[in-house]
Design a protein around this motif. Structure first.
Motif, mmCIF file in Angstrom:
data_model
loop_
_atom_site.group_PDB
_atom_site.id
_atom_site.type_symbol
_atom_site.label_atom_id
_atom_site.label_comp_id
_atom_site.label_asym_id
_atom_site.label_seq_id
_atom_site.Cartn_x
_atom_site.Cartn_y
_atom_site.Cartn_z
ATOM 1 N N LYS B 118 0.817 -1.210 0.000
ATOM 2 C CA LYS B 118 0.000 0.000 0.000
ATOM 3 C C LYS B 118 0.854 1.264 0.000
ATOM 4 C CE LYS B 118 -1.977 1.598 4.480
ATOM 5 N NZ LYS B 118 -0.777 1.645 5.308
ATOM 6 N N GLY B 119 2.124 1.108 0.341
ATOM 7 C CA GLY B 119 3.067 2.222 0.205
ATOM 8 C C GLY B 119 3.184 2.719 -1.229
ATOM 9 N N GLN B 120 2.980 1.824 -2.189
ATOM 10 C CA GLN B 120 3.029 2.213 -3.601
ATOM 11 C C GLN B 120 1.903 3.186 -3.922
ATOM 12 O OE1 GLN B 120 5.201 1.123 -6.279
ATOM 13 N NE2 GLN B 120 6.401 0.775 -4.440
ATOM 14 N N GLU B 122 0.363 5.061 -1.690
ATOM 15 C CA GLU B 122 0.633 6.313 -0.969
ATOM 16 C C GLU B 122 1.687 7.146 -1.680
ATOM 17 O OE1 GLU B 122 1.577 5.345 3.069
ATOM 18 O OE2 GLU B 122 -0.539 5.106 3.598
ATOM 19 N N ALA B 123 2.699 6.459 -2.234
ATOM 20 C CA ALA B 123 3.749 7.198 -2.944
ATOM 21 C C ALA B 123 3.149 7.935 -4.139
ATOM 22 C CB ALA B 123 4.850 6.248 -3.395
ATOM 23 N N GLY B 124 2.297 7.238 -4.897
ATOM 24 C CA GLY B 124 1.647 7.883 -6.036
ATOM 25 C C GLY B 124 0.806 9.060 -5.593
ATOM 26 N N ARG B 125 0.013 8.840 -4.545
ATOM 27 C CA ARG B 125 -0.860 9.907 -4.053
ATOM 28 C C ARG B 125 -0.042 11.090 -3.539
ATOM 29 N NH1 ARG B 125 -5.428 10.672 -5.166
ATOM 30 N NH2 ARG B 125 -6.656 10.572 -3.270
ATOM 31 N N SER B 126 1.073 10.791 -2.857
ATOM 32 C CA SER B 126 1.859 11.879 -2.270
ATOM 33 C C SER B 126 2.506 12.735 -3.362
ATOM 34 C CB SER B 126 2.935 11.334 -1.330
ATOM 35 O OG SER B 126 4.033 10.835 -2.062
ATOM 36 N N LEU B 127 2.586 12.204 -4.577
ATOM 37 C CA LEU B 127 3.150 12.988 -5.686
ATOM 38 C C LEU B 127 2.069 13.772 -6.422
ATOM 39 C CD1 LEU B 127 5.622 10.289 -6.999
ATOM 40 C CD2 LEU B 127 6.276 12.526 -6.114
#
Lengths: 247, 221
Positions: B118-120, B122-127
């Protein structure tokens, strides 16, 4: 001193079920400040950081980013996240994309920058984090420290005004911590506004403008590194510093 | 058992008609797999949508399809739907196979999507990437790669399942084999011949899936 308020948090509360993890948090981060959030595990510091990027939703209170109060229900969080970069403990690089593609993905897909321009920018950023020779490599081939530096470059590619770091060195082998901290220090010296959740007391002492110590969901003490490490006011802080042997 | 030379003679004599049948089997299979992937993806996304009604729709679909035999589904589409509007037998068979595969593929894809850290996301969302963009550019490519081995399995199953189209008198491999076999009072020879054709097709399919797997594995450490 800069006086532009980049982040302002008023009476922030957050619970996970019955667990009250953030209790009446108030905090202001000014432009170019480096704020280190420290505290033991479970103190709420990571949750606080994630609230700033709206990866966690606050229960109540307000979060004001660059003068605008953010309402996660109605505001376009994607626009806000473009201004607030995030670096994760576990890097979260995209394993199916090369280092270069990791960095250019969001500028191209989100900002609509053309590919050539994005690649030039990405290469500059890679140079800045000392990995210009790795642009065509997949993340699986990198060491932890290199991964984290790519992750920093990836966040910077969106040209954020604020960078959040969630325990950026906690998943690294000890000998790889230095290279990541150096990159972060360079960034701080360039005037980036940074909020860093960390256990690296040396980094906090050297680079931070402000230390915020959290315990049990509350901010116990805040101050400059000099005040905090040398003249802690609160008993709880002294206990923490004694335990970390850095008094 | 037929002698080898007899088997070989018949194999050569009938290769024209069997190749034609093989082509039809291949068409049925490819169409049903492609449609099945689309259907499977849609229901997998419904299932992970976090919207109760949509999840329920996906659950019901999977339950109905997995809970009834494929031959029943083919007959329902062929006899039932054709009564309402004209559904050519090719499309009745393809659609039944696609709906059938879709249910299994949706479960394969759902599992694969949920296995991506799920970090993947979050990483997309955080960008600043939207949910859809993150799904499309970050999550699905990784999920699809993980899904390939079970998908390959499912493709082979659907190839063999296409033999059930024989029962709505499509002249695919199995139908041709049984018809010729009983006409010539030589069932065993024709069944062995059709087995060879299926084995050939499975070998081809395995080869293709392996190639895709290799191609997608470039990012492996």
């Amino acid at each position: 001193m800069n006086t532009k308020e980049m982040i302002k948090i008023n009476q922030l509360n957050k619970s996970f079920g019955d667990l009250h993890v953030l209790k009446d948090i108030n905090m202001t981060v000014y432009e170019s400040d480096v704020v280190c959030l420290i505290g033991s595990s479970g103190s709420g510091k990571s949750t606080l950081l994630r609230c700033l990027n709206f990866l966690e939703r606050k229960d109540n209170g307000s979060i004001i980013i660059e003068g605008n109060e953010v309402n996660p229900r109605t505001d376009d969080l994607n626009k806000i996240r473009e201004k607030v970069g995030m670096v994760f403990q576990n890097f979260n690089l995209f394993p199916h994309k090369t280092v270069l593609e990791n960095i250019t993905e969001a500028p191209i897909m989100v900002k609509g920058i053309n590919k050539e321009e994005a690649i030039i920018k990405a290469k500059q950023l890679l140079k800045k984090v000392g990995l210009e020779d790795k642009s065509d490599v997949y993340p699986g081939k990198l060491s932890g420290g290199q991964k984290q530096r790519v992750a920093i470059a990836r966040a910077l590619a969106m040209e954020p005004d604020i960078m959040l770091f969630d325990e950026p060195t906690s998943a690294l082998d000890p000998e790889l911590v230095g290279e990541v901290l150096t990159t972060m220090k360079d960034l701080a010296e360039e005037g980036m506004t940074m909020v860093v959740v960390t256990h690296e007391m040396g980094f906090a002492r050297e680079v931070a403008d402000w230390i915020v110590y959290m315990h049990d969901g509350k901010i116990v003490e805040r101050g400059t590194p000099e005040e905090f490490f040398n003249h802690p006011k609160e008993e709880r802080t002294r206990e923490f510093l004694n335990a970390t042997m850095l008094k | 058992m037929p002698s080898f030379s007899h088997f070989f003679n018949i194999l050569m004599e009938t290769k024209g008609v069997f190749l034609k049948a093989m082509l039809l089997t291949l068409e049925l299979t490819v169409v049903s797999i492609l449609l099945g992937i689309v259907i499977g993806l849609v229901f997998a996304l419904l299932k992970i949508s976090n919207i109760k009604v949509l999840e329920l729709i996906s659950d019901i679909y999977v339950y109905l399809v997995r809970g009834t035999p494929l031959i029943v589904q083919i007959f329902i589409l062929y006899f039932g739907i054709s009564g309402i509007f004209l559904l050519p037998d090719f499309w009745a068979a393809s659609l039944a196979l696609a709906l059938h595969n879709g249910a299994y593929i949706s479960e394969i894809l759902r599992g694969a999507i949920q296995s991506v850290d799920k970090g993947q996301f979050e990483a997309g969302r955080s960008l600043g990437m939207t949910k859809t963009l993150t799904l499309r550019r970050i999550i699905l490519p990784q999920a699809f790669r993980r899904a390939l081995p079970p998908l390959g399995n499912q493709f082979i199953i659907s190839l063999k399942d296409s033999s059930l189209a024989a029962f709505i008198s499509m002249n695919e491999l199995f139908n041709v084999a049984t018809t010729l076999g009983s006409n010539n009072f030589d069932e065993m020879t024709y069944l062995l011949i059709v087995a060879v054709y299926y084995l050939l097709l499975v070998a081809l399919m395995t080869f293709v899936v392996n190639r895709i797997e290799l191609k997608l594995a470039v990012s492996d450490r």
